[in-house]
Design an enzyme around this catalytic site. Sequence first.
Site, mmCIF file in Angstrom:
data_model
loop_
_atom_site.group_PDB
_atom_site.id
_atom_site.type_symbol
_atom_site.label_atom_id
_atom_site.label_comp_id
_atom_site.label_asym_id
_atom_site.label_seq_id
_atom_site.Cartn_x
_atom_site.Cartn_y
_atom_site.Cartn_z
ATOM 1 N N SER A 97 0.804 -1.224 0.000
ATOM 2 C CA SER A 97 0.000 0.000 0.000
ATOM 3 C C SER A 97 0.833 1.269 0.000
ATOM 4 O O SER A 97 0.296 2.346 -0.272
ATOM 5 C CB SER A 97 -0.941 0.013 1.206
ATOM 6 O OG SER A 97 -0.203 0.100 2.409
ATOM 7 N N LYS A 167 0.810 4.665 6.900
ATOM 8 C CA LYS A 167 0.282 5.497 5.815
ATOM 9 C C LYS A 167 0.961 6.861 5.867
ATOM 10 O O LYS A 167 1.710 7.174 6.789
ATOM 11 C CB LYS A 167 -1.238 5.686 5.942
ATOM 12 C CG LYS A 167 -2.050 4.405 6.023
ATOM 13 C CD LYS A 167 -2.077 3.635 4.727
ATOM 14 C CE LYS A 167 -2.910 2.369 4.862
ATOM 15 N NZ LYS A 167 -2.820 1.503 3.664
#
Length: 320
Positions: A97, A167
Amino acid sequence: MAVGARSGHDEPEERPERPAEPPAAAREAQQDGGAGGTADGGAGDEGEPGGGADRDPGPKKQRSFWKELPLLIGIALVLALLIKTFLVQAFSIPSDSMQDTLQRGDRVLVDKLTPWFGSTPERGEVVVFHDPGGWLEDQKPAEPNAVQKFLSFIGLMPSAEEKDLIKRVIATGGDTVECKKGGPVKVNGHALNEPYIYPGDSACDDMPFGPIKVPKGRIWVMGDHRQNSLDSRYHQELPGGGTVSNDEVVGRAFTIAWPLNRIDWLGIPGTFDQKGLNAMANTGPVAAGLAGAVPIVLWRRRRFARSGDAINRTDLTREG
């Protein structure tokens, strides 16, 4: 009648006999052990301290390395636990990701110290945070073996039992963030030029969103591999509207430490330094401050004007 004549010096009539010469063996013993002492430095025949009592006993025998090894290991473990708890912890990247910034299997070091001093996440930082709830429900961590548990305990490996994510922070508390299909991500009305996005990905075409006002004390996060990241966009139905509380943030990932050919610094991209990015976010508080200040200024001006009029009337009365 004198018994005898003297030579002018008073001398005893009988001279004492000269002591006999000690045997050679006794002389050697006295030389070896000191006066009145024994050869091994102990007490003499009459209990007096031996002459060798003040001698340097020589250097003490050093402890064996194998006896000190457990102590060294114990100190190292305590230091590792302190570093893991308060300073730096290693985390492994389990997914794609965050490509191309981070690859699956990379080890990153996370700064856990600055949050202890009140530091909050900033735009552009890559952060590790605990699952706010519902983000990793469908993912079951693999059962770690004994070695992995030990390395995780001392901070050399991430815990497989903890549900952590990594993230990039796009917006912080007070910001307004949005992204329309075919367009860029905008923070407080300013478009972000995002060179860190995975090649070939769009900014948000798979999941457009916003505009969203990020609550105070929370952050909006997105993965660099936008078409392969279940980030804030995909959890807007959960409490917090897809945002993450600052209290859930473990720390900032500041470097890739492994493998050796990928060692690199994880800095904040320049796009988050553009002018005016903070201005729109601060417009509300500034406007509120001005609105509150205007009545106070007017009230003070009226008060001073009334005081001046009263003084003038007093002076006129005195002159009259």
